[in-house]
Write a protein that holds these residues in place. Sequence first.
Motif, PDB file in Angstrom:
ATOM      1  N   VAL A  43     -16.462  45.110  44.952  1.00  0.00           N
ATOM      2  CA  VAL A  43     -17.856  45.425  45.220  1.00  0.00           C
ATOM      3  C   VAL A  43     -17.971  45.821  46.681  1.00  0.00           C
ATOM      4  N   LYS A  44     -18.828  46.801  46.972  1.00  0.00           N
ATOM      5  CA  LYS A  44     -19.073  47.200  48.358  1.00  0.00           C
ATOM      6  C   LYS A  44     -19.873  46.113  49.065  1.00  0.00           C
ATOM      7  N   SER A  45     -19.584  45.931  50.336  1.00  0.00           N
ATOM      8  CA  SER A  45     -20.243  44.895  51.122  1.00  0.00           C
ATOM      9  C   SER A  45     -21.761  45.019  51.097  1.00  0.00           C
ATOM     10  N   GLU A  46     -22.259  46.222  51.291  1.00  0.00           N
ATOM     11  CA  GLU A  46     -23.709  46.404  51.369  1.00  0.00           C
ATOM     12  C   GLU A  46     -24.408  46.156  50.029  1.00  0.00           C
ATOM     13  N   GLU A  47     -23.659  46.132  48.934  1.00  0.00           N
ATOM     14  CA  GLU A  47     -24.243  45.901  47.620  1.00  0.00           C
ATOM     15  C   GLU A  47     -23.939  44.515  47.068  1.00  0.00           C
ATOM     16  N   TRP A  48     -23.158  43.729  47.812  1.00  0.00           N
ATOM     17  CA  TRP A  48     -22.674  42.458  47.292  1.00  0.00           C
ATOM     18  C   TRP A  48     -23.792  41.492  46.920  1.00  0.00           C
ATOM     19  N   LEU A  49     -24.787  41.317  47.747  1.00  0.00           N
ATOM     20  CA  LEU A  49     -25.825  40.339  47.461  1.00  0.00           C
ATOM     21  C   LEU A  49     -26.579  40.682  46.177  1.00  0.00           C
ATOM     22  N   SER A  50     -26.945  41.932  45.996  1.00  0.00           N
ATOM     23  CA  SER A  50     -27.651  42.302  44.767  1.00  0.00           C
ATOM     24  C   SER A  50     -26.730  42.230  43.556  1.00  0.00           C
TER      25      SER A  50
END
Length: 170
Positions: A43-50
């Motif tokens: 998963v890309k870092s900027e999308e990890w939380l979602s």
Amino acid sequence: MNTTNRNKFNIETRGRLSAWSTRHKFSHRPLGYDYRGVETLQVKSEEWLSVAVAPYAYGFNYLRSQCAYDSAPGGSLVSVYHLTQMRDQLDQPEEVCTKIFVSRKNPRIPSVYWVWKSSDLQERESYDMLGIIYQGHPHLRRILMPESWVGWPLRKDYVVPNFYELQDAY
């Protein structure tokens, strides 16, 4: 390769969580399976939380472990989350592994502390040893090394100091 064979190939190489994530439009990249048959996703870092909320909603309610490693000298840093579905009377719970690759120059990953509280000390250890900054973590500070320590000891390009200050044992 025709479209039918290509779709059959994608279905066979993707695990259940990857297929579910694709259906619900969560960005990820399937990395196959580890030696125990555990599905691994990137998963890309900027999308990890979602994206992290998706496995939780899918039933992966237990963060078994979080760790990090340095992939190569000068290469990416990797944060790894092992998630497990915990249910009543389940002999072999389903597991999934998620990896987030980040640049060593600006290693920032959103913290999943608010999704899995058990990530608290584990993300702190990854920060302390590799310098990965978990954004939004409420207690992000060193846990193993003294606050005054310079550098990240588990990075492959870390230069070990040629002296150690002895602590007074009394």
